[in-house]
Design an enzyme around this catalytic site. Sequence first.
Site, mmCIF file in Angstrom:
data_model
loop_
_atom_site.group_PDB
_atom_site.id
_atom_site.type_symbol
_atom_site.label_atom_id
_atom_site.label_comp_id
_atom_site.label_asym_id
_atom_site.label_seq_id
_atom_site.Cartn_x
_atom_site.Cartn_y
_atom_site.Cartn_z
ATOM 1 N N ASP A 1 -29.250 -17.760 -28.167
ATOM 2 C CA ASP A 1 -28.889 -18.387 -26.886
ATOM 3 C C ASP A 1 -29.295 -17.472 -25.730
ATOM 4 O O ASP A 1 -29.274 -17.871 -24.581
ATOM 5 C CB ASP A 1 -27.371 -18.640 -26.851
ATOM 6 C CG ASP A 1 -26.947 -19.386 -25.580
ATOM 7 O OD1 ASP A 1 -27.622 -20.369 -25.220
ATOM 8 O OD2 ASP A 1 -25.952 -18.982 -24.953
ATOM 9 N N HIS B 1 -29.428 -19.999 -22.767
ATOM 10 C CA HIS B 1 -28.189 -19.342 -22.302
ATOM 11 C C HIS B 1 -27.136 -20.397 -21.904
ATOM 12 O O HIS B 1 -26.705 -20.456 -20.754
ATOM 13 C CB HIS B 1 -28.486 -18.406 -21.128
ATOM 14 C CG HIS B 1 -27.441 -17.336 -20.990
ATOM 15 N ND1 HIS B 1 -27.716 -16.064 -20.626
ATOM 16 C CD2 HIS B 1 -26.088 -17.362 -21.183
ATOM 17 C CE1 HIS B 1 -26.607 -15.344 -20.577
ATOM 18 N NE2 HIS B 1 -25.595 -16.133 -20.930
ATOM 19 N N GLU C 1 -34.739 -13.244 -19.240
ATOM 20 C CA GLU C 1 -34.363 -14.643 -19.056
ATOM 21 C C GLU C 1 -34.769 -15.117 -17.667
ATOM 22 O O GLU C 1 -34.500 -14.408 -16.697
ATOM 23 C CB GLU C 1 -32.852 -14.819 -19.244
ATOM 24 C CG GLU C 1 -32.435 -14.631 -20.680
ATOM 25 C CD GLU C 1 -30.923 -14.839 -20.901
ATOM 26 O OE1 GLU C 1 -30.222 -15.242 -19.952
ATOM 27 O OE2 GLU C 1 -30.471 -14.598 -22.024
ATOM 28 N N ALA D 1 -21.715 -21.116 -22.158
ATOM 29 C CA ALA D 1 -20.568 -21.554 -21.350
ATOM 30 C C ALA D 1 -20.788 -22.926 -20.734
ATOM 31 O O ALA D 1 -19.961 -23.401 -19.966
ATOM 32 C CB ALA D 1 -20.318 -20.529 -20.254
ATOM 33 N N ARG E 1 -12.607 -11.540 -27.595
ATOM 34 C CA ARG E 1 -12.192 -12.944 -27.415
ATOM 35 C C ARG E 1 -13.074 -13.906 -28.195
ATOM 36 O O ARG E 1 -12.583 -14.747 -28.952
ATOM 37 C CB ARG E 1 -12.252 -13.303 -25.934
ATOM 38 C CG ARG E 1 -11.062 -12.799 -25.159
ATOM 39 C CD ARG E 1 -11.243 -13.138 -23.729
ATOM 40 N NE ARG E 1 -12.500 -12.550 -23.284
ATOM 41 C CZ ARG E 1 -12.624 -11.814 -22.199
ATOM 42 N NH1 ARG E 1 -11.596 -11.597 -21.448
ATOM 43 N NH2 ARG E 1 -13.788 -11.306 -21.855
ATOM 44 N N ASP F 1 -16.191 -3.487 -35.333
ATOM 45 C CA ASP F 1 -15.718 -3.280 -33.966
ATOM 46 C C ASP F 1 -14.855 -2.026 -34.008
ATOM 47 O O ASP F 1 -13.683 -2.070 -34.380
ATOM 48 C CB ASP F 1 -14.905 -4.495 -33.486
ATOM 49 C CG ASP F 1 -14.506 -4.381 -32.017
ATOM 50 O OD1 ASP F 1 -14.383 -3.240 -31.520
ATOM 51 O OD2 ASP F 1 -14.298 -5.418 -31.376
ATOM 52 N N ALA G 1 -24.552 -13.585 -27.369
ATOM 53 C CA ALA G 1 -23.887 -12.597 -26.493
ATOM 54 C C ALA G 1 -24.835 -12.168 -25.365
ATOM 55 O O ALA G 1 -24.795 -12.736 -24.275
ATOM 56 C CB ALA G 1 -23.399 -11.421 -27.310
HETATM 57 P P1 NAD Z 1 -14.620 -9.039 -25.071
HETATM 58 O O1 NAD Z 1 -14.646 -7.970 -24.056
HETATM 59 O O2 NAD Z 1 -13.413 -9.893 -25.202
HETATM 60 O O3 NAD Z 1 -14.916 -8.444 -26.516
HETATM 61 C C1 NAD Z 1 -15.915 -7.494 -26.760
HETATM 62 C C2 NAD Z 1 -15.574 -6.778 -28.061
HETATM 63 O O4 NAD Z 1 -16.667 -5.911 -28.356
HETATM 64 C C3 NAD Z 1 -14.314 -5.910 -27.966
HETATM 65 O O5 NAD Z 1 -13.410 -6.202 -29.024
HETATM 66 C C4 NAD Z 1 -14.851 -4.482 -28.078
HETATM 67 O O6 NAD Z 1 -13.959 -3.619 -28.762
HETATM 68 C C5 NAD Z 1 -16.121 -4.700 -28.875
HETATM 69 N N1 NAD Z 1 -17.087 -3.616 -28.699
HETATM 70 C C6 NAD Z 1 -17.359 -2.909 -27.576
HETATM 71 N N2 NAD Z 1 -18.312 -1.978 -27.841
HETATM 72 C C7 NAD Z 1 -18.634 -2.125 -29.162
HETATM 73 C C8 NAD Z 1 -19.546 -1.457 -30.026
HETATM 74 N N3 NAD Z 1 -20.306 -0.448 -29.594
HETATM 75 N N4 NAD Z 1 -19.624 -1.863 -31.316
HETATM 76 C C9 NAD Z 1 -18.855 -2.883 -31.782
HETATM 77 N N5 NAD Z 1 -17.942 -3.538 -31.011
HETATM 78 C C10 NAD Z 1 -17.849 -3.162 -29.716
HETATM 79 O O7 NAD Z 1 -15.935 -9.947 -24.767
HETATM 80 P P2 NAD Z 1 -16.141 -11.498 -25.078
HETATM 81 O O8 NAD Z 1 -15.569 -12.312 -23.974
HETATM 82 O O9 NAD Z 1 -15.769 -11.793 -26.488
HETATM 83 O O10 NAD Z 1 -17.750 -11.600 -24.917
HETATM 84 C C11 NAD Z 1 -18.618 -11.174 -25.949
HETATM 85 C C12 NAD Z 1 -20.081 -11.361 -25.537
HETATM 86 O O11 NAD Z 1 -20.347 -12.743 -25.236
HETATM 87 C C13 NAD Z 1 -20.516 -10.586 -24.304
HETATM 88 O O12 NAD Z 1 -21.781 -10.010 -24.528
HETATM 89 C C14 NAD Z 1 -20.672 -11.658 -23.241
HETATM 90 O O13 NAD Z 1 -21.608 -11.273 -22.253
HETATM 91 C C15 NAD Z 1 -21.145 -12.808 -24.072
HETATM 92 N N6 NAD Z 1 -20.990 -14.118 -23.438
HETATM 93 C C16 NAD Z 1 -22.043 -14.993 -23.550
HETATM 94 C C17 NAD Z 1 -21.963 -16.249 -22.990
HETATM 95 C C18 NAD Z 1 -23.106 -17.206 -23.135
HETATM 96 O O14 NAD Z 1 -23.273 -18.058 -22.290
HETATM 97 N N7 NAD Z 1 -23.883 -17.115 -24.191
HETATM 98 C C19 NAD Z 1 -20.801 -16.627 -22.292
HETATM 99 C C20 NAD Z 1 -19.724 -15.725 -22.222
HETATM 100 C C21 NAD Z 1 -19.828 -14.467 -22.809
#
Ligand code: NAD
Length: 524
Positions: free
Chosen positions: A255, A278, A260, A281, A149, A169, A230
């Site tokens: 971030d 962090h 943390e 969001a 996403r 990916d 992430a």
């Molecule tokens: P998502 O589940 O929609 O997408 C994750 C993607 O990673 C998928 O397409 C999957 O195929 C891929 N993936 C899984 N294992 C993999 C690997 N070994 N190598 C390469 N690709 C791989 O997740 P998202 O909603 O896009 O979230 C992504 C990251 O953002 C997460 O780590 C989440 O914790 C983080 N996040 C951070 C914040 C923040 O406040 N900074 C807020 C929300 C999410």
Amino acid sequence: MVNILITDEIHKDAVEILKRVGEVEIATNLNKMELKRKIKDIDVIVIRSGTKLTRDILEHAKKLKIIARAGVGVDNIDIQYATEKGIIVVNSPDASSISVAELTMGLMLSAARNIPQATASLKRGEWDRKSFKGVELYGKTLGVIGLGRIGQQVVKRAKAFGMNIVGYDPYISEEVARSLGVKLLSDINELCKVSDFITLHVPLTPKTRHIIGREQISLMKKNVIIINCARGGLIDEKALYEALRNRKIRAAALDVFEEEPPKNNPLLTLDNVIGTPHQGASTEEAQKSAGIIVAEQVVKILRGEPAENIVNLPAIPSEKMGKLKPYMDLAEKLGLMTIQLLDRSIEKVKLIYSGELAKEDTEMVKRSFLIGMLSPILLAGVNLINAPTVAKNRNIKVIEGTISESEYGNAIKVLAEGNSESISLVGSVIEGRPVLREINGYRVDIKPEGIICIIRHIDRPGMIGKVGLLLGDYGINIAGMQVGRKEPGGESIMVLNVDHVIPEDVLEKLKNLENIRDAKVINL
Ligand code: NAD
């Protein structure tokens, strides 16, 4: 009357939605004692990350039906215990994607142009126009690790800046990458070699921990810029620190951190590190949307309608489910095996049911398979309700079929294909427990549990001894072993149940033994 307790701040529009279905009390900053007292008499609790719903708190809940987490992370909830108690947990994984993608772009630009450092200098009364010379994004190559996403939203925005995008990916199809205009690379090291900017968007799993380590950094171009919005554990912070100090890496914009809030983190002493606490969001919109999404989920569940964002799924009521439950467990294990063995984007899955199972409605069995196959790679909970949609969104074609007879009786056969590789598995249920009966046509008879190492090898005398000796040298105990072959002297497989995790370097040594074609470790 439904009693709803809100213990962290959520958007007023979400509160209004909840007020339509129950009596709402807002009580933030509760201490443990107060929370234990209040949780006794409520049906629904709405939280963000501030409230910790540990077992000792949940033990006091007498009639709690729903825990609604406005946001993604559910690590502040004892999900297992909630599930045991029949409490449904919902969250809002989609709410923050745009906000995180925008912060990623903000940090990318800030690191490229030294905006935070220049601002600080300006505020010190300086007018220094030389020290903060930056670089453009235009025409540069951006490496995006994880095209889910958030990764996809980043791609769209980076394209508007005229960047060339490469992505890594392994679980996303060529087709999706093409439609995004991303050149998909099959190797993370390749991405590291060609990128001017690198941004991470994968969940933190045992597989992605330190996905950027010393080796990857050594392959990067000099002056690369890294952005991580992430999870902290994705980058080896020690290796990052060294590379930033010796200016191999031009700048890092972070971030998230391994610990943390960071305590004495040396990265924060470097002038080429910028960051935020962090805050991905933390926007009005993400928080409003997180609140509204979970409030709507609560309303749906209370009305008995299907909700999409259920993280766990406690009791499955109908009698029929009871009969199918062992096959659902088997299917989930087969799904877990499929993704780990193929370890790539899966385009097509065929599930063939045999025996009595072929006469049942297998929808829930199919959904359980998808949960197993998708959960290890996605951040948000895949559940019995959303599994088909999640699979469809990732362009996975699922076909079901039946055969009346099978030598294994009531069994599930899986045929999965992706990126010109395929795998087949057969499993059945014996005395109520899942058993794996075939891997790629080789007969086996193993419990799909714990850590399993699957080795493809040529059938030669002494192979079992060689493998046992090597693992023994590294203190890895083999709890069980089976060999499957189609003909003497031909290609065979060895399946080992091991008591300890096999480290990457030991696995490499295993693969390099004479007559071994491949070795994989899977976790079930
Ligand atoms: P998502 O589940 O929609 O997408 C994750 C993607 O990673 C998928 O397409 C999957 O195929 C891929 N993936 C899984 N294992 C993999 C690997 N070994 N190598 C390469 N690709 C791989 O997740 P998202 O909603 O896009 O979230 C992504 C990251 O953002 C997460 O780590 C989440 O914790 C983080 N996040 C951070 C914040 C923040 O406040 N900074 C807020 C929300 C999410």
